[in-house]
Design an enzyme around this catalytic site. Structure first.
Site, short mmCIF file in Angstrom:
data_model
loop_
_atom_site.label_atom_id
_atom_site.label_comp_id
_atom_site.label_asym_id
_atom_site.label_seq_id
_atom_site.Cartn_x
_atom_site.Cartn_y
_atom_site.Cartn_z
N ASP A 1 0.88 -1.02 -0.13
CA ASP A 1 0.02 0.08 -0.03
C ASP A 1 0.94 1.32 -0.01
OD1 ASP A 1 -2.20 1.72 0.28
OD2 ASP A 1 -2.20 1.74 2.39
N GLU B 1 -4.70 20.13 2.28
CA GLU B 1 -5.30 21.50 2.56
C GLU B 1 -4.76 22.12 3.91
OE1 GLU B 1 -9.75 21.15 2.96
OE2 GLU B 1 -9.70 22.45 1.29
N LYS C 1 -8.68 26.86 -6.57
CA LYS C 1 -7.40 26.08 -6.55
C LYS C 1 -7.75 24.53 -7.11
CE LYS C 1 -7.67 24.52 -1.66
NZ LYS C 1 -7.01 24.46 -0.29
N GLY D 1 -5.14 3.35 -3.87
CA GLY D 1 -6.14 4.06 -4.28
C GLY D 1 -6.11 5.48 -4.57
N ARG E 1 -5.87 3.78 -8.05
CA ARG E 1 -7.35 3.74 -7.96
C ARG E 1 -7.88 2.45 -7.82
NH1 ARG E 1 -9.00 8.71 -5.77
NH2 ARG E 1 -8.37 10.40 -7.14
N ASP F 1 -1.57 -0.98 6.12
CA ASP F 1 -1.51 -0.47 7.33
C ASP F 1 -3.36 -0.16 7.59
OD1 ASP F 1 -1.57 3.19 7.35
OD2 ASP F 1 -1.83 1.76 5.57
#
Length: 1241
Positions: free
Chosen positions: A440, A552, A623, A738, A848, A874
């Site tokens: 992962d 963010e 943005k 993902g 994805r 994890d």
């Protein structure tokens, strides 16, 4: 009321398939059609509630706060179990697991045969060892499953508040039922999949952490329906009687479709209203929810598979060896049985075969004699298969796990106080043969820590740092880059989310830049355009930011450090403390009214905020991804656009995550016209998201580019080095994530999986042909186009890869594919092409992908390529992948425990894989190979001496050894030394194992458990057995005791047995790479144990067994000089062949590890230099014990075969990727040249 109950029962029956829909097409359609039709009624979004109708099983109906209504359906409870066994299944399933082992099944048959009259040995000889083996194995399985059961119990018995009447009552999770109303407090975990009803936060919003699902520690926002906002208190919640019609339980974590029917109003539900089990509540006092899915029907549990019963590849190959031994045994029995049938004859009058005799010795029925002798010899030769082998292996593996892996200080993470943890001991040696690693990304390769690193404002680039990718690229190019930590300017700031160094725009210096207005708009965009929540004191030093994504949070932290400090948010206002705006040193608090938020999603790839300044100015800040923002820029300003594009490319090549920032001034008229359309779209119940996107397009245009940001996603410490080391060891690493493709590729660069010289094969669903098909909107056409595109890409790339492999074999190749294309590539018609291309590539990146796809890809390589696989992750979304691989690794620490609970081994950091595989895995593989082959050798040697004796007894099945000698041979006299070797044998040190990772390839090639290796051991067992029997038998033919009597059968057999015990124990020392005091103690102790036993055993006599055979035998033997001479010469003659073979093999055909041994034979032992880490959390007593254990206490057994061998050339050349074959004649030539040089000197 009774009518309603009947309707509900009818619905329940329909769900279970007990009632068929009848009538027209409308009544026979699924409930989703009915639900969608109600959503189409009117703009007001209300509809009259229909009476419950019979529905297909694809619809789940839940009555909230009404257990009686849900009772007829019989929904599953909320208790979960991850154990392998239950009380009822433990014994049958546990015994089945044990008897899957061929040896155990064989010994069961032998134990049964030993109870019959034809057996020459006592039943206890076989029954007791088998029972002991099964008992020890079952106890180990029970202990490991008990730990899983305790974990399950702690979860099932956790408490949650449930609504009972008009008050909250604390109830264990396991007693929750579908439809219950529950209250979850801050930092609490959701006990089931809940429909989010209300929250203590304004606007029905709550923030959740999904670390257990995807490893992400950043917060996600969920919003309740306005209709249910009021159900916060127990008094109001008790009056909630809604009906939920939704999809059946499934494993899709990111989708949810359903309707909520309240007071005859039907409201559509989306994933925004679903709170998944395992997630936790953050920044919210409490929320109220209704239980929709429970227990094993929750999405997270449906993504996990049953705990598989994993067996190592070595153990499966061991079964083949056991079968080979059984074939050997059968051949020996056939030879003996035929010999018995031929030999038996009345002419041997002294055998008393005339008249009435037993069937087994009746010359008149030779066929019966042959058959019965076959079974007799089967029990007599049963020792050829070692019954104690599995017990010894289990013991060795268990100690390896509990004492070595769990206590390895090099795999201890001091920051989180987390040691390595072996959760099963079945797969230790599998760690030494891994060829493919499936990893992962988020939380596994990365720290999930984003830092603002560089930016471009108004065409000017700012930021002087160097990323890990740039450092790695420079090192590969031969350029040395010094660590710039000591050279940072005084204005540099490094805190969570911000790692920036450029004095030109720090501390108000931006006012002196050529573009101060652009800087001001850039900083305001960072401070305003987001959905971040501030926490704590409203000071720059103590405030913390909770964001939906770490990106963010990093951008808002950047705004704070640039002097635009966002410190407070209300539902309609953002407060920013701006510094140096009016003049240098000025500070002012400015409220910005947030009029609209156009949220980010995977389709829009941008986020916008419409805000009003205190002076009335209205601005749209945006943005997003560079390609999306550039499409919406106003004409003009081409120079800045071009410069910024170049900066974006530089940031991307450095592995940074980029965003473009833009703004647009709005007039009051423009805004009011647009806002009216926005309100209409937001209140629409049908295609709301699509309409909002269309309305956003109307205002997100004619933008003015401000600049772009570059954020570094920090890798875990040591990840690139670890991956390079594992790659050098011959291990191929695949990243299954993902995340979007751009992010995954950046991480692949950062991890050294790919570089600029790597040939990349990209299979993406973002192509023009696929987009055109999507615009037409036909699902069948879209699927056909994607599948055809994937098929063509796979075939062309496969051909190109094979051509590249021939023309430029040194060039690395990488396959990059997204989840949508992967879905079609895994189709049975295409998976062969996918596997073929993947195996050629050095690395593969899948983007994805869903949890199920991760497991499918792992199984594809595991079953299709038949390679040893390891999965590491994890989060709960990695559980299926972890369980599908041969070996599953869970990352423990701060990211939840779902992956750890499903794993075989748990470590705190990805970099610890180096020690786990290259050190512990490799050592375990070497040790167990040596243990198995040695067991094979010593038992074959022992049994063949009995076989040669059979030829001297007319194939009658007469025993050569006493029953107790035969029983204790494996249990006491040869048991301990092999366990010591399995625990302590070490070919090279841990540091050399990591320094020369190519040593690991011997495990991948299975160099130490090939049939050739077994054949060599078998040959010397054959040779030694002849020496033992014929030398002792022939030499003692004229021997006699002190009384003058000649030596009898039991004298010869005891002498031969003594030689066997001494020889096989000494042979084990010859096989050792390192010898500790425990080796000496165990070998000497085993030999002494034999003599102590025979001294005692020969001194006593009982009347109820056959012990009188060996009465006083050892005392007779020890009274003769002949015994001592035999005990000295026979082991020397027996071991001479082994010594000669080992000498030639090491001299002319060395293994890689033997070359390293010779190179470093004179270096001090690494343990003499080991220091305890400064950050260790060990107590003083533990630290002292650790340092004592690290003291040098072993000596090399290598006996002077130092040489200048082409083996060195071939090994070290292969480290550089160049192949140089071994040449035996060069070894002799160089050795002779070395002697000549020594003579001249």
């Amino acid at each position: 009321m009774s009518a309603r109950i009947k309707d509900m029962v009818r619905v329940a029956k329909a769900r279970l398939g007990g009632e068929q829909a009848s009538g027209g097409g409308a009544s026979s359609s699924s409930g989703f059609v009915r639900r969608e039709s109600t959503a189409r009624l009117g703009g007001g979004g209300t509809s009259f509630r229909r009476q419950p109708q019979p529905m297909a099983p694809t619809v789940r109906t839940v009555y909230c706060n009404d257990r009686e209504a849900n009772a007829p359906v019989g929904y599953k409870g909320n208790s979960v179990s991850t154990t392998k066994y239950s009380i009822l299944t433990f014994l049958p399933k546990g015994l089945f697991e044990q008897f899957r082992r061929v040896a155990n099944l064989y010994f069961l048959m032998i134990s049964i045969l030993s109870t019959t009259p034809i057996s020459p040995v006592h039943p206890v000889t076989n029954v007791v060892p088998l029972s002991l083996v099964l008992l020890v194995s079952l106890i180990k399985e029970a202990f490991e499953d008990w730990k899983r059961f305790q974990n399950d119990m702690s979860i099932n018995n956790a408490h949650v508040d449930i609504l009972q009447g008009q008050r909250w009552e604390s109830t264990p999770w396991k007693r929750l039922q579908v439809g219950d109303i529950v209250r979850i407090k801050q930092d609490g975990y959701f006990p089931a999949d809940l429909l989010f009803l209300s929250s203590t936060n304004p606007d029905g919003v709550c923030y959740i952490e999904t670390a257990n699902l995807d490893g992400e520690t950043n917060l996600k926002i969920r919003k309740a329906l306005e209709r249910t906002w009021d159900f916060v208190t127990p008094e109001k919640a008790s009056g909630f009687k809604g009906e939920v019609q939704c999809e059946q339980p499934n494993n899709s974590l990111y989708t949810f479709t359903g309707n909520l029917i309240v007071d005859k109003q039907t409201i559509p539900l989306s994933p925004n209203q679903l709170l998944l089990r395992g997630c936790s509540l953050r920044n919210t006092e409490y929320i109220v929810g209704a239980v929709i899915f429970t227990g094993h029907e929750t999405k997270v549990m449906m993504n996990s598979m049953n705990v598989p019963s994993k067996r190592s590849t070595l153990e499966k190959k061991l079964d083949k060896l056991i079968l080979a031994l059984f074939a050997t045994l059968f051949s020996m029995c056939v030879i003996g049985a035929i010999g018995s049938g031929v030999f038996i004859n009345e002419k041997y009058f002294y055998l008393g075969l005339r008249g009435k005799v037993e069937d087994q010795f009746n010359p008149k029925n030779r066929f019966v004699v042959t058959i019965l002798t076959m079974f007799t010899l089967l029990t007599l030769y049963s020792t050829i298969i070692p019954i104690s082998l599995y017990v010894s292996i289990e013991m060795i593996k268990f100690i390896q796990c509990t004492q070595f892996i769990n206590n390895d200080i090099h795999m201890y993470h001091a920051e989180s106080d987390t040691p390595a943890l072996a959760r099963t001991s079945n797969l230790n040696e599998e760690l030494g043969q891994v060829e493919y690693i499936f990893s992962d990304k988020t939380g596994t390769l990365t720290r999930n820590l984003m830092e603002f690193f560089k930016c471009s404002i108004g065409g000017e680039m700012y930021g002087t740092g160097i990323t890990e990718i740039e450092k790695g690229g420079a090192e590969r190019a031969g350029i040395k880059i010094d660590d710039d930590e000591g050279k940072r300017s005084a204005s540099a700031v490094h805190e969570k989310g911000f790692n920036f160094d450029d004095a030109r725009i720090m501390r108000g210096a931006w006012r002196n830049e050529p573009n101060p207005e652009a800087c001001k708009e850039f900083f305001r965009c960072l401070a305003i355009c987001h959905t971040v929540l501030p926490e704590g004191e409203e000071t720059p030093e103590k405030i913390t930011y909770q964001a939906a994504s770490p990106d963010e949070a990093a951008l808002v932290a950047a705004a704070k450090n640039f002097g635009f400090f966002f410190y407070r948010r209300t539902p309609t206002t953002v407060m920013v403390r701006e510094s140096h705006v009016e003049r240098m040193g000025s500070i002012q608090d400015v409220p910005y009214e947030i009029l609209n938020v156009l949220e980010f999603n995977s389709t829009r790839k941008r986020q916008s905020v419409v805000c009003r300044f205190p002076n009335g100015r209205m601005v749209l800040y945006c943005k997003g991804a560079d390609n999306v923002v550039y499409e919406r820029l106003a004409d003009g300003n081409h120079v800045m656009k071009k410069t910024s594009r170049e900066h974006l490319e530089q940031f991307g090549s450095a592995g940074l995550r980029t965003l473009c920032l833009a703004y647009r001034d709005l007039s009051r008229e423009q805004y009011e016209i647009w806002n009216e359309k926005f309100v209409q779209a937001k209140s629409s119940l049908r295609d709301r998201d699509k309409k909002l996107d269309e309305v956003a397009e109307l205002i997100e245009k004619d933008l003015i580019l401000i600049g772009c940001t570059a954020i570094e996603d920090k890798l875990q410490e040591g990840v690139p080095t670890c991956i390079e080391t594992l790659s050098a060891a011959g291990i191929k690493i695949w990243v299954l994530t993902g995340d979007k493709m751009e992010t995954a590729i950046n991480i692949a660069y950062a991890c050294s999986l790919v570089n600029n010289d790597t040939k990349q094969f990209v299979i993406s669903s973002e192509t023009d042909a696929i987009r055109e098909a999507e615009d037409r909107g036909d699902p069948v056409e879209i699927a056909r186009v994607i599948k055809e595109s994937v098929k063509q890409s796979l075939k062309s790339f496969h051909e190109e890869a094979r051509h590249s492999l021939i023309s430029t074999p040194e060039r690395k190749m990488a396959l990059i594919i997204d989840g949508r294309c992967l879905m079609y590539a895994l189709d049975p018609t295409l998976r062969v092409d996918l596997l073929g291309l993947s195996l050629i590539c050095h690395s593969v990146v899948c983007c994805r992908v869903s949890p199920l796809q991760k497991a499918q890809v792992t199984s594809l390589v595991k079953k299709g390529a038949r390679k040893i696989t390891l999965s590491i992750g994890d989060g709960a979304n990695d559980v299926s992948m972890i369980q599908a691989a041969h070996v599953g690794i869970g990352i423990s620490g701060q990211e939840g425990m779902q992956a750890v609970m499903a794993s075989d081994f748990a470590i705190a950091q990805f970099r610890f894989l180096t020690d786990l595989l290259l050190v512990h895995g490799r050592w375990s593989y070497l040790r167990l190979c040596k243990v198995i082959t040695y067991f094979f050798y010593k038992n074959l040697t022992f049994t063949l001496t009995q076989f040669w004796f059979t030829f001297q007894t007319g194939f009658s099945g007469q025993r050569f050894y006493d029953d107790w000698n035969q029983s204790l041979y494996n249990v006491i006299f040869t048991a301990l030394p092999v366990i010591i070797v399995g625990l302590f044998d070490k070919d090279v040190s841990a540091s050399l194992s990591k320094r020369y990772p190519q040593l690991y390839k011997e495990g991948i090639r299975n160099s130490f458990f090939k049939w050739r290796v077994i054949a060599v051991w078998g040959f010397f067992a054959f040779y030694q057995s002849i020496v033992f029997f014929y030398f002792t038998a022939s030499a003692s033919r004229h021997g006699q005791g002190s009384s003058g009597k000649i030596l009898g059968l039991w004298d010869v057999s005891t002498m031969a047995f003594s030689c066997v015990v001494v020889t096989v124990n000494l042979r084990l020392l010859m096989a050792c790479n390192s010898i500790t005091r425990w080796h000496y103690i165990s070998v000497a102790g085993s030999i002494v144990a034999w003599f102590v036993f025979i001294f005692i055993y020969s001194a006593i006599m009982t009347s109820f067994d056959r012990q009188e055979n060996v009465y006083f035998v050892i005392y007779v033997l020890m009274s003769t000089f002949f015994f001592y001479l035999t005990l000295l010469l026979v082991p020397i003659i027996a071991l001479f062949g082994d010594f000669l073979y080992l000498s030639i093999q090491r001299w002319l055909f060395p293994y890689d590890y033997q070359i390293i041994q010779e190179q470093h034979r004179d270096e001090p032992h690494e343990y003499s230099r080991v220091q305890l880490p400064e950050t260790s959390h060990l107590s003083p007593e533990e630290a002292r014990s650790y340092m004592i254990s690290m003291l040098p206490r072993e000596s090399s057994k290598h006996t002077g075969f130092a040489f200048d061998s082409p083996g060195y050339e071939s090994f070290f050349a292969s480290q550089q990727g160049v192949g140089v074959p071994h040449k035996a004649w060069d070894v002799a030539r160089r050795a002779s040249m070395k002697q000549q040089r020594a003579g001249k000197s």
